[in-house]
Design an enzyme around this catalytic site. Structure first.
Site, PDB file in Angstrom:
ATOM      1  N   GLN A   1       0.820  -1.214   0.000  1.00 57.82           N
ATOM      2  CA  GLN A   1       0.000   0.000   0.000  1.00 57.82           C
ATOM      3  C   GLN A   1       0.851   1.260   0.000  1.00 57.82           C
ATOM      4  OE1 GLN A   1      -2.158  -0.648   3.665  1.00 57.82           O
ATOM      5  NE2 GLN A   1      -0.288  -1.259   4.696  1.00 57.82           N
TER       6      GLN A   1
ATOM      7  N   ASP B   1       0.589   0.144  13.741  1.00 60.80           N
ATOM      8  CA  ASP B   1       1.031   1.380  14.405  1.00 60.80           C
ATOM      9  C   ASP B   1       1.322   1.161  15.883  1.00 60.80           C
ATOM     10  OD1 ASP B   1      -1.663   1.895  15.846  1.00 60.80           O
ATOM     11  OD2 ASP B   1      -2.235   1.703  13.748  1.00 60.80           O
TER      12      ASP B   1
ATOM     13  N   GLU C   1       1.029  -8.482  11.690  1.00 57.38           N
ATOM     14  CA  GLU C   1       0.780  -7.363  10.756  1.00 57.38           C
ATOM     15  C   GLU C   1       1.413  -7.736   9.421  1.00 57.38           C
ATOM     16  OE1 GLU C   1      -0.418  -3.831  10.497  1.00 57.38           O
ATOM     17  OE2 GLU C   1       0.343  -4.342   8.503  1.00 57.38           O
TER      18      GLU C   1
ATOM     19  N   ASP D   1       0.571 -12.655   6.650  1.00 56.34           N
ATOM     20  CA  ASP D   1      -0.877 -12.582   6.499  1.00 56.34           C
ATOM     21  C   ASP D   1      -1.574 -13.133   7.764  1.00 56.34           C
ATOM     22  OD1 ASP D   1      -3.290 -12.503   4.511  1.00 56.34           O
ATOM     23  OD2 ASP D   1      -3.394 -14.455   5.522  1.00 56.34           O
ATOM     24  N   GLY D   2      -2.525 -12.352   8.287  1.00 56.60           N
ATOM     25  CA  GLY D   2      -3.168 -12.713   9.551  1.00 56.60           C
ATOM     26  C   GLY D   2      -3.945 -14.025   9.480  1.00 56.60           C
TER      27      GLY D   2
ATOM     28  N   ASP E   1      -7.545  -5.159  14.006  1.00 58.88           N
ATOM     29  CA  ASP E   1      -7.467  -3.716  13.753  1.00 58.88           C
ATOM     30  C   ASP E   1      -7.167  -3.514  12.268  1.00 58.88           C
ATOM     31  OD1 ASP E   1      -7.007  -1.039  13.626  1.00 58.88           O
ATOM     32  OD2 ASP E   1      -5.279  -1.037  14.964  1.00 58.88           O
TER      33      ASP E   1
ATOM     34  N   SER F   1      -7.920  -2.045   8.146  1.00 59.16           N
ATOM     35  CA  SER F   1      -8.356  -0.860   7.408  1.00 59.16           C
ATOM     36  C   SER F   1      -9.729  -1.152   6.795  1.00 59.16           C
ATOM     37  CB  SER F   1      -7.305  -0.445   6.377  1.00 59.16           C
ATOM     38  OG  SER F   1      -6.814  -1.566   5.705  1.00 59.16           O
ATOM     39  N   ASP F   2     -10.182  -0.292   5.884  1.00 65.13           N
ATOM     40  CA  ASP F   2     -11.548  -0.427   5.358  1.00 65.13           C
ATOM     41  C   ASP F   2     -11.661  -1.594   4.370  1.00 65.13           C
ATOM     42  OD1 ASP F   2     -12.366   1.815   6.784  1.00 65.13           O
ATOM     43  OD2 ASP F   2     -11.669   3.163   5.202  1.00 65.13           O
TER      44      ASP F   2
ATOM     45  N   TYR G   1     -12.536  10.159  11.787  1.00 63.76           N
ATOM     46  CA  TYR G   1     -13.030   9.096  10.906  1.00 63.76           C
ATOM     47  C   TYR G   1     -14.316   9.580  10.230  1.00 63.76           C
ATOM     48  CZ  TYR G   1      -9.804   5.494  12.674  1.00 63.76           C
ATOM     49  OH  TYR G   1      -8.699   4.757  12.991  1.00 63.76           O
TER      50      TYR G   1
HETATM   51  N1  SPD Z   1     -11.779   4.512   7.870  1.00 61.95           N
HETATM   52  C1  SPD Z   1     -10.561   4.184   8.536  1.00 61.95           C
HETATM   53  C2  SPD Z   1     -10.624   3.005   9.420  1.00 61.95           C
HETATM   54  C3  SPD Z   1      -9.275   2.681   9.968  1.00 61.95           C
HETATM   55  C4  SPD Z   1      -9.261   1.576  10.940  1.00 61.95           C
HETATM   56  N2  SPD Z   1      -7.929   1.169  11.355  1.00 61.95           N
HETATM   57  C5  SPD Z   1      -7.160   2.137  12.010  1.00 61.95           C
HETATM   58  C6  SPD Z   1      -5.839   1.643  12.499  1.00 61.95           C
HETATM   59  C7  SPD Z   1      -5.427   2.309  13.777  1.00 61.95           C
HETATM   60  N3  SPD Z   1      -4.653   1.471  14.607  1.00 61.95           N
END
Ligand code: SPD
Length: 284
Positions: free
Chosen positions: A36, A91, A111, A142-143, A160, A162-163, A228
């Protein structure tokens, strides 16, 4: 995406034709990993900000509700949590909160993108401090593959992600939750990032339907977070043991003192949804 080099605008198809703008002081990082685009900014009003594939992942000013709510509700319900796994979360913010519990014997993180970990360590010390605890073991892969090897290993799994556009789409599918379940101990629970009730109710409904086939209790928890989309996000909590919508014991005082969002009252409130969402999610 940056307009005239002073504003970052989060413009993704996922946000339904609206966009949040954050005024930038300086771009600190722009790179492309194997997975990414990674950007880190210093901003005028929300401190440092991590952006993956043009989507805000966290800001220094308001990452705390999200990270606290991944950990403290679960840790104050599970009868005897000893082992946790963070999937994604490179993170380090979820780790930082988990590390506050001395009773945890095992804190693993898987991660997929090692560059997110490295850059967070360099530029986001406020979350990457989570890596400093000697109990934390880091796996870069890969998780889902990782969990397939870790049968029955964890009391709590925190996804945790992403979208659900691009690579993270699979993390919102029933097959992925089946894999999570295999890595749980018999009375374990998973928490997974589950978007906004105002913008993504259809996604939340699909996740609820998939998880209801697999888990005894499936509950959605709403979290306020100004940067967000729509100013909120949620986590789906799926349990093979107790329901998670009420704390089962008093959070230790020394931990409560470190928190800015979680309280036992907030814990209960987070699971209380507006009527339009309640009807679609908790009534399935
Ligand atoms: N729309 C963004 C959603 C992000 C979710 N993950 C955030 C990672 C923070 N540790």
């Amino acid at each position: 995406m940056c307009d005239d080099n002073t504003w970052f605008r989060e413009k993704t198809p996922f946000e339904g034709g609206r966009s949040l703008g954050i005024k930038i002081k300086q771009k600190l990082v722009e790179t492309r990993s194997k997975f990414q685009k990674i950007e880190i900014y210093d901003t005028v009003s929300v401190g440092r900000m991590l952006v993956l594939d043009d989507v805000i992942q966290l800001t220094e000013a308001d990452e705390f509700p999200y990270h606290e709510m991944f950990v403290h509700p679960a840790m104050n319900v599970h009868p005897d949590p000893k082992s946790v796994l963070v999937v994604g979360g490179g993170d380090g913010g979820v780790l930082r909160e988990a590390n506050k519990y001395p009773g945890l014997e095992r804190i693993d993180i898987c991660e997929i993108d090692g560059d997110v970990i490295e850059l967070s360590r360099q530029y986001l010390p406020f979350t990457a401090v989570g890596y400093d605890d000697p109990r934390v073991k880091v796996y870069v892969e890969d998780g889902a593959d990782f969990m397939k090897r870790m049968k029955g290993a964890y009391d709590i799994i925190m996804v945790d992600s992403s979208d659900p556009i691009g690579p993270a789409e699979v993390l919102f599918k029933q097959e992925f939750f089946e894999t999570c379940k295999t890595a749980l101990k018999p009375k374990g629970a998973i928490l997974t990032q589950c978007e906004s009730i105002f913008l993504h109710l259809h996604i939340i409904e699909n996740v609820t339907a998939a998880c209801c086939k697999l888990f005894k209790h499936v509950e959605y928890m709403n979290v306020l977070l100004p940067t967000y989309p729509s100013g909120m996000i949620g986590q789906m909590v799926c349990s093979q043991g107790p329901a998670y919508s009420r704390p089962k014991r008093q959070i230790p005082d020394d931990i409560q003192q470190t928190l800015k969002y979680y309280t036992p009252e907030l814990h209960k409130a987070a699971f209380t949804l507006p009527r339009f969402a309640e009807q679609k999610i908790h009534r399935q």
